[in-house]
Scaffold this active site. Structure first.
Site, PDB file in Angstrom:
ATOM      1  N   GLU A   1      67.089  97.623  93.908  1.00 34.38           N
ATOM      2  CA  GLU A   1      66.429  98.173  92.723  1.00 34.38           C
ATOM      3  C   GLU A   1      67.343  99.151  91.992  1.00 34.38           C
ATOM      4  O   GLU A   1      67.429  99.141  90.774  1.00 34.38           O
ATOM      5  CB  GLU A   1      65.117  98.869  93.110  1.00 34.38           C
ATOM      6  CG  GLU A   1      63.977  97.907  93.345  1.00 34.38           C
ATOM      7  CD  GLU A   1      63.548  97.189  92.078  1.00 34.38           C
ATOM      8  OE1 GLU A   1      63.236  97.859  91.073  1.00 34.38           O
ATOM      9  OE2 GLU A   1      63.527  95.949  92.098  1.00 34.38           O
TER      10      GLU A   1
ATOM     11  N   HIS B   1      70.047  94.706  90.721  1.00 39.98           N
ATOM     12  CA  HIS B   1      70.659  93.438  91.141  1.00 39.98           C
ATOM     13  C   HIS B   1      69.945  92.982  92.405  1.00 39.98           C
ATOM     14  O   HIS B   1      69.948  93.690  93.409  1.00 39.98           O
ATOM     15  CB  HIS B   1      72.143  93.665  91.392  1.00 39.98           C
ATOM     16  CG  HIS B   1      72.942  92.404  91.483  1.00 39.98           C
ATOM     17  ND1 HIS B   1      72.881  91.418  90.540  1.00 39.98           N
ATOM     18  CD2 HIS B   1      73.832  91.993  92.411  1.00 39.98           C
ATOM     19  CE1 HIS B   1      73.705  90.443  90.890  1.00 39.98           C
ATOM     20  NE2 HIS B   1      74.290  90.762  92.017  1.00 39.98           N
ATOM     21  N   HIS B   2      69.346  91.818  92.381  1.00 37.83           N
ATOM     22  CA  HIS B   2      68.460  91.401  93.461  1.00 37.83           C
ATOM     23  C   HIS B   2      68.980  90.148  94.166  1.00 37.83           C
ATOM     24  O   HIS B   2      69.229  89.136  93.516  1.00 37.83           O
ATOM     25  CB  HIS B   2      67.053  91.173  92.905  1.00 37.83           C
ATOM     26  CG  HIS B   2      66.548  92.390  92.210  1.00 37.83           C
ATOM     27  ND1 HIS B   2      66.671  92.561  90.851  1.00 37.83           N
ATOM     28  CD2 HIS B   2      65.973  93.508  92.691  1.00 37.83           C
ATOM     29  CE1 HIS B   2      66.166  93.739  90.522  1.00 37.83           C
ATOM     30  NE2 HIS B   2      65.733  94.336  91.614  1.00 37.83           N
TER      31      HIS B   2
ATOM     32  N   HIS C   1      73.381  85.832  87.856  1.00 33.95           N
ATOM     33  CA  HIS C   1      72.905  84.698  87.071  1.00 33.95           C
ATOM     34  C   HIS C   1      73.325  84.798  85.607  1.00 33.95           C
ATOM     35  O   HIS C   1      73.693  83.784  85.005  1.00 33.95           O
ATOM     36  CB  HIS C   1      71.379  84.582  87.189  1.00 33.95           C
ATOM     37  CG  HIS C   1      70.927  84.321  88.588  1.00 33.95           C
ATOM     38  ND1 HIS C   1      71.079  83.112  89.213  1.00 33.95           N
ATOM     39  CD2 HIS C   1      70.346  85.137  89.508  1.00 33.95           C
ATOM     40  CE1 HIS C   1      70.604  83.170  90.444  1.00 33.95           C
ATOM     41  NE2 HIS C   1      70.156  84.393  90.654  1.00 33.95           N
ATOM     42  N   GLU C   2      73.280  86.004  85.052  1.00 31.23           N
ATOM     43  CA  GLU C   2      73.626  86.177  83.642  1.00 31.23           C
ATOM     44  C   GLU C   2      75.074  85.786  83.355  1.00 31.23           C
ATOM     45  O   GLU C   2      75.405  85.374  82.248  1.00 31.23           O
ATOM     46  CB  GLU C   2      73.405  87.628  83.188  1.00 31.23           C
ATOM     47  CG  GLU C   2      71.980  88.110  83.277  1.00 31.23           C
ATOM     48  CD  GLU C   2      71.611  88.602  84.681  1.00 31.23           C
ATOM     49  OE1 GLU C   2      72.501  88.975  85.480  1.00 31.23           O
ATOM     50  OE2 GLU C   2      70.411  88.578  84.996  1.00 31.23           O
TER      51      GLU C   2
ATOM     52  N   ASP D   1      78.071  91.824  92.629  1.00 33.36           N
ATOM     53  CA  ASP D   1      77.798  91.095  93.866  1.00 33.36           C
ATOM     54  C   ASP D   1      78.583  91.684  95.032  1.00 33.36           C
ATOM     55  O   ASP D   1      78.047  91.856  96.126  1.00 33.36           O
ATOM     56  CB  ASP D   1      78.119  89.605  93.692  1.00 33.36           C
ATOM     57  CG  ASP D   1      77.279  88.981  92.602  1.00 33.36           C
ATOM     58  OD1 ASP D   1      76.041  89.066  92.687  1.00 33.36           O
ATOM     59  OD2 ASP D   1      77.863  88.438  91.648  1.00 33.36           O
TER      60      ASP D   1
END
Length: 92
Positions: free
Chosen positions: A49, A53-54, A71-72, A80
């Site tokens: 949170e 970034h999940h 993903h973006e 990451d």
């Protein structure tokens, strides 16, 4: 922005036991039992949170597989690697 393969190859050495699979960083953590595995997953909430970034998380009894990708950007980014480092520290 996604990292180049050369950048990924260089950075992945700093996060032992993580692997690159296509456009993700992955690692499977093994715990004593299901309760310990879930406790580990619960520890990931706050840092994920805070980073905004999940991770993708797969739980199978005492194993937790984490997959990280941005993903973006359509691939692996510094975010990451930063989260992978944090997750590795939590698992110790």
């Amino acid at each position: 922005m996604s990292l180049t393969q050369t950048e990924i190859d260089s950075k992945i050495t700093a996060i032992p036991q993580w692997q690159q699979k296509d456009r993700t960083l992955t690692r499977t953590f093994k715990f004593k039992n299901f309760v310990k595995a879930i406790a580990f997953v619960n520890q990931l909430v706050e840092p994920a949170e805070a980073a905004g970034h999940h991770p993708d998380i797969e739980i199978s009894y005492n194993k937790v597989t984490i997959s990280l990708t941005t993903h973006e950007s359509g691939g692996i980014t510094q975010m990451d690697f930063d989260l992978a480092q944090t997750i590795s520290q939590l698992a110790q």
